[in-house]
Design an enzyme around this catalytic site. Structure first.
Site, PDB file in Angstrom:
ATOM      1  N   ASP A  11       0.905  -1.063   0.019  1.00  0.00           N
ATOM      2  CA  ASP A  11       0.025   0.134  -0.096  1.00  0.00           C
ATOM      3  C   ASP A  11       0.860   1.320  -0.071  1.00  0.00           C
ATOM      4  OD1 ASP A  11      -2.217  -1.510   0.066  1.00  0.00           O
ATOM      5  OD2 ASP A  11      -2.958  -0.829   2.118  1.00  0.00           O
ATOM      6  N   ASP A  12       0.245   2.370  -0.450  1.00  0.00           N
ATOM      7  CA  ASP A  12       0.755   3.595  -0.118  1.00  0.00           C
ATOM      8  C   ASP A  12       1.908   3.851  -1.189  1.00  0.00           C
ATOM      9  OD1 ASP A  12      -0.862   3.707   1.905  1.00  0.00           O
ATOM     10  OD2 ASP A  12       0.519   3.600   3.398  1.00  0.00           O
ATOM     11  N   HIS A 132      -7.887   4.081   1.159  1.00  0.00           N
ATOM     12  CA  HIS A 132      -6.664   4.438   2.462  1.00  0.00           C
ATOM     13  C   HIS A 132      -7.619   4.452   3.683  1.00  0.00           C
ATOM     14  CE1 HIS A 132      -3.115   5.957   3.674  1.00  0.00           C
ATOM     15  NE2 HIS A 132      -3.435   7.337   3.984  1.00  0.00           N
TER      16      HIS A 132
END
Length: 301
Positions: A11-12, A132
């Site tokens: 993620d991210d 998110h």
């Protein structure tokens, strides 16, 4: 034997150059198989270029809680912004939502703008799209999120219901309260996503193995438990999918990073590097092989 497909999602992606480099290093080491892009991240364009260069399967990490919107008309005078002109934050977003202060028309506008920007940066629509800080399973938001996915033909998402979460006594009570809230929201989202024809991995892992709680043994144990559950419910000769959510990277160094406000504490901590170093350990790779687990991405399903 049951065929198990494991999607290890970093993620991210796009949060900062050092996060990007850590995720790429993990992918090249065969430790992750999929990434989720923050299009409002300060290094999103760089992340998209890296994904193209290394052929990294990439989806969208829709962000409504950290930093700034990408939709121009929402950058001022929007219900999604706090008094400083940024998104309300992980808990602030939830508080504003519970008070009825967020306009779902603006949520939809921003989600669509993020899909469009993803397309612009990568040259294709995202094969998967999640939220998110798990905003996509929140009340009201889940309906708008599902509509956007259906509108763009995005087939896959994430539903963060983690088996055995209640038994994880190493998670601090304050964090466990947040995780259990995410779990409850996720249960209430299943019917909404199903109605819109959206799919997700059979089993999700990631809350119990985040940051300092990640170790070779914790990942192995969570995966073995997931495989047992898949075997119990699968038809003979069937297949099952697991998504493992991870956050590897090299620690952010301010002022670089973030989504408009600079990098947060978690991104600057040792915990990102700890995840990276754990994920690339050969013991994990050999464990997957010994269990006949095949790493793949959502676009491979």
């Amino acid at each position: 034997m049951l065929q198990v497909k494991l999607i290890v999602t970093g993620d991210d992606f796009g949060y900062c150059p050092r996060r990007n480099q850590g995720i790429v290093d993990c992918f090249l080491a065969g430790a992750i198989s999929n990434v989720s892009l923050l299009v409002n991240g300060s290094a999103a364009a760089d992340a998209a270029k890296l994904a193209r260069r290394y052929n990294i399967p990439i989806g969208l990490h829709a962000n409504l809680s950290e930093g700034s919107p990408v939709c121009e008309v929402l950058k001022t005078n929007s219900s999604l912004l706090n008094q400083d002109g940024f998104f309300h934050g992980k808990m602030g977003f939830r508080t504003a939502l519970s008070k009825g202060l967020l306009k779902m028309s603006e949520v939809k506008q921003e989600l669509k703008a993020q899909v469009e920007l993803f397309h612009e940066l990568t040259g294709h629509l995202p094969p998967h799209m999640d939220g998110h800080q798990h905003v996509h399973v929140l009340p009201e938001v889940r309906h708008v999120f599902a509509e956007v996915l259906e509108e763009y033909g995005i087939k896959y998402t994430r539903v963060p219901i983690e088996p055995g979460l209640h038994n994880c006594d190493w998670i601090p009570p304050s964090l466990m309260d947040f995780y259990l809230g995410v779990e409850e929201d996720s249960f209430n989202t299943v019917d909404v996503f199903t109605k819109h024809g959206i799919r997700w991995a059979d089993i999700y892992i990631g809350l119990s193995t985040m940051g300092r709680n990640m170790s070779v043994s914790s990942v192995r144990s969570a995966i073995d438990s997931a495989v047992l559950q898949l075997r119990a419910r699968a038809a003979p000769g069937g297949a099952g999918t697991i998504e493992l959510m991870v956050h590897p990277g090299y620690p952010s160094v301010p002022p670089a990073g973030g989504c408009g406000e600079g990098p947060d504490d978690f991104s600057q901590s040792w915990e990102r590097l700890h995840e990276l170093q754990t994920l690339i350990k050969p013991e994990l790779q050999s464990h997957y092989k010994s269990r006949n687990i095949q790493l793949c991405s959502f676009k491979d399903l």
